[in-house]
Enzyme design. Structure first.
Site, PDB file in Angstrom:
ATOM      1  N   TYR A 171       0.838  -1.202   0.000  1.00  0.00           N
ATOM      2  CA  TYR A 171       0.000   0.000   0.000  1.00  0.00           C
ATOM      3  C   TYR A 171       0.869   1.246   0.000  1.00  0.00           C
ATOM      4  O   TYR A 171       2.072   1.186   0.258  1.00  0.00           O
ATOM      5  CB  TYR A 171      -0.979   0.000   1.187  1.00  0.00           C
ATOM      6  CG  TYR A 171      -0.330   0.228   2.530  1.00  0.00           C
ATOM      7  CD1 TYR A 171      -0.208   1.514   3.046  1.00  0.00           C
ATOM      8  CD2 TYR A 171       0.162  -0.828   3.284  1.00  0.00           C
ATOM      9  CE1 TYR A 171       0.389   1.735   4.275  1.00  0.00           C
ATOM     10  CE2 TYR A 171       0.761  -0.613   4.508  1.00  0.00           C
ATOM     11  CZ  TYR A 171       0.871   0.671   5.001  1.00  0.00           C
ATOM     12  OH  TYR A 171       1.463   0.888   6.211  1.00  0.00           O
ATOM     13  N   CYS A 172       0.235   2.380  -0.323  1.00  0.00           N
ATOM     14  CA  CYS A 172       0.924   3.674  -0.322  1.00  0.00           C
ATOM     15  C   CYS A 172      -0.061   4.734   0.163  1.00  0.00           C
ATOM     16  O   CYS A 172      -0.867   4.453   1.049  1.00  0.00           O
ATOM     17  CB  CYS A 172       1.494   3.996  -1.702  1.00  0.00           C
ATOM     18  SG  CYS A 172       0.256   4.090  -2.999  1.00  0.00           S
ATOM     19  N   LEU A 173      -0.048   5.914  -0.442  1.00  0.00           N
ATOM     20  CA  LEU A 173      -0.985   6.958  -0.030  1.00  0.00           C
ATOM     21  C   LEU A 173      -2.309   6.840  -0.777  1.00  0.00           C
ATOM     22  O   LEU A 173      -3.371   6.880  -0.187  1.00  0.00           O
ATOM     23  CB  LEU A 173      -0.378   8.349  -0.243  1.00  0.00           C
ATOM     24  CG  LEU A 173      -1.260   9.519   0.182  1.00  0.00           C
ATOM     25  CD1 LEU A 173      -1.536   9.478   1.682  1.00  0.00           C
ATOM     26  CD2 LEU A 173      -0.603  10.834  -0.198  1.00  0.00           C
TER      27      LEU A 173
ATOM     28  N   ILE B 273      -3.397   3.963   2.065  1.00  0.00           N
ATOM     29  CA  ILE B 273      -3.413   3.650   3.494  1.00  0.00           C
ATOM     30  C   ILE B 273      -4.814   3.840   4.078  1.00  0.00           C
ATOM     31  O   ILE B 273      -5.237   3.068   4.936  1.00  0.00           O
ATOM     32  CB  ILE B 273      -2.357   4.473   4.273  1.00  0.00           C
ATOM     33  CG1 ILE B 273      -2.309   3.991   5.739  1.00  0.00           C
ATOM     34  CG2 ILE B 273      -2.595   5.963   4.150  1.00  0.00           C
ATOM     35  CD1 ILE B 273      -1.139   4.524   6.533  1.00  0.00           C
TER      36      ILE B 273
END
Length: 97
Positions: A57-59, A85
């Protein structure tokens, strides 16, 4: 086809946060490992040793999508895009144990 919610609620998985170290330090999923996107290829051998499946995952989901592509090209099949996230936090909060 996979069910991301089933993977997230299972005991066996590894969360990989591909945001920057600064973003990671400002908050992350409990137990996640920070491997910023620009370091994915450098840490490929370490990532191959991590417990599968991998949930990246990331932003917002863009960097995690790129990371999933790199990891699959390297032969890692059990890797899934968890998106942003916020998506992961929502999914984790909605899981009843």
């Amino acid at each position: 086809m996979y069910n991301l919610q089933e993977i997230v609620k299972s005991e066996k998985k590894t969360f990989i946060d591909v945001r920057s170290e600064q973003e990671f330090m400002s908050g992350h999923i409990e137990g996640a490992i920070n491997v910023p996107l620009h370091e994915i290829r450098l840490k490929m051998e370490d990532i191959k040793q991590m417990e599968k499946p991998l949930v990246v995952y990331c932003l917002s989901g863009g960097r995690s999508s790129a990371a999933v592509g790199f990891l699959r090209q390297a032969g890692i099949e059990e890797v899934y895009n968890g998106g942003g996230i916020g998506d992961m936090q929502y999914m984790l909060s909605s899981i009843t144990v």
